[in-house]
Motif scaffolding. Structure first.
Motif, PDB file in Angstrom:
ATOM      1  N   PRO A  13       0.771  -1.285  -0.112  1.00 18.79           N
ATOM      2  CA  PRO A  13       0.147  -0.121   0.149  1.00 18.79           C
ATOM      3  C   PRO A  13       0.824   1.188  -0.040  1.00 18.79           C
ATOM      4  O   PRO A  13       0.517   2.187  -0.659  1.00 18.79           O
ATOM      5  CB  PRO A  13      -0.887  -0.148   1.295  1.00 18.79           C
ATOM      6  N   GLU A  45      -8.032  -0.762   0.916  1.00 19.08           N
ATOM      7  CA  GLU A  45      -6.969   0.369   0.879  1.00 19.08           C
ATOM      8  C   GLU A  45      -6.808   0.932  -0.374  1.00 19.08           C
ATOM      9  O   GLU A  45      -6.145   1.636  -0.448  1.00 19.08           O
ATOM     10  CB  GLU A  45      -5.682  -0.282   1.508  1.00 19.08           C
ATOM     11  N   LYS A  61      -7.992   3.551  -2.655  1.00 20.61           N
ATOM     12  CA  LYS A  61      -8.438   5.151  -2.749  1.00 20.61           C
ATOM     13  C   LYS A  61      -9.324   5.296  -4.123  1.00 20.61           C
ATOM     14  O   LYS A  61      -8.608   5.225  -5.245  1.00 20.61           O
ATOM     15  CB  LYS A  61      -7.551   6.271  -2.191  1.00 20.61           C
TER      16      LYS A  61
END
Length: 227
Positions: free
Chosen positions: A33, A225, A227
């Motif tokens: 991430p 996670e 976006k």
């Protein structure tokens, strides 16, 4: 394609996987991430996007968010589909072309976190049907989609040689000992996908890789996670 046990266990396993070294590949070859966020700040045109937000009319049947898959266990915590932006824009063109024939797309799977690919390999070691975790999957790069064609009026899938994730020899893209309608429907899907930069793979009629996939790194990012 793998085998978590329960949704809670699935989340726990994937959370640990994102924080530790990998069993089959050097961790430097897989983008997590934090690295991903830095990368897309520099190259926003390569980001992962949610397919449904760009193509609202596309149908979803995210099998790994259910037990209706070859592992018979739930892999994903959310029934969502993501891919790299160029991939999704190309899919939008495919959907538009098929619409002229009264057809549309149904997505079974798209971006897949690397940890899931590694887990699939432990369930089925046949790399004709599951990716070798030492190399990673085009799905892990956000550059592969598993899909079929549907009739827009009825919402029903067109008759194809097999169902999704079949390990049968009939799943092969060039297998011809089939009813004429199944061969024709498979050809319709292949033609539409290849017209917009996708290529089928030999062993699975439903799987298409996007041209240029090798330019994108392997990713291990949970859906929550993105976006």
């Amino acid at each position: 394609m793998k085998r978590f046990v329960l949704l809670a266990l699935s989340v726990a396993i994937s959370t640990v996987a994102f924080a530790q070294k990998y069993k089959y590949i050097d961790s430097s070859k897989v983008m997590g991430p934090d690295s991903y966020l830095k990368d897309i700040k520099a190259h926003p045109e390569t980001r992962l996007v949610e397919i449904k937000k760009y193509i609202p009319e596309i149908a979803l049947d995210i099998r790994y968010a259910t037990t209706n898959n070859f592992t018979h266990q739930q892999m994903y915590g959310e029934a969502r589909a993501f891919a790299r932006l160029p991939v999704v824009l190309a899919l939008k063109q495919v959907e538009a072309d098929l619409k002229k024939q009264g057809l549309g797309l149904k997505i079974f799977d798209a971006y897949r976190p690397y940890a899931v690919t590694a887990h699939f390999y432990e369930v089925a070691h046949d790399t004709n049907f599951v990716a070798d975790p030492r190399k990673g999957s085009k799905h892990n790069r956000g550059c592969a989609v598993d899909l079929t064609a549907i009739n827009l009026k009825t919402g029903k899938e067109l008759d194809m040689p097999t169902g999704f994730d079949s390990f049968s020899k009939k799943a092969a893209a060039a297998y011809m000992d089939l009813p004429k309608a199944e061969i024709a429907n498979r050809a319709i899907l292949k033609t539409a996908m290849e017209a917009h930069g996708f290529r089928e793979i030999a062993t699975e009629w439903w799987h298409f890789d996007f041209n240029g996939w090798s330019e994108f790194p392997l990713l291990d990012i949970p859906f929550s996670e993105i976006k």
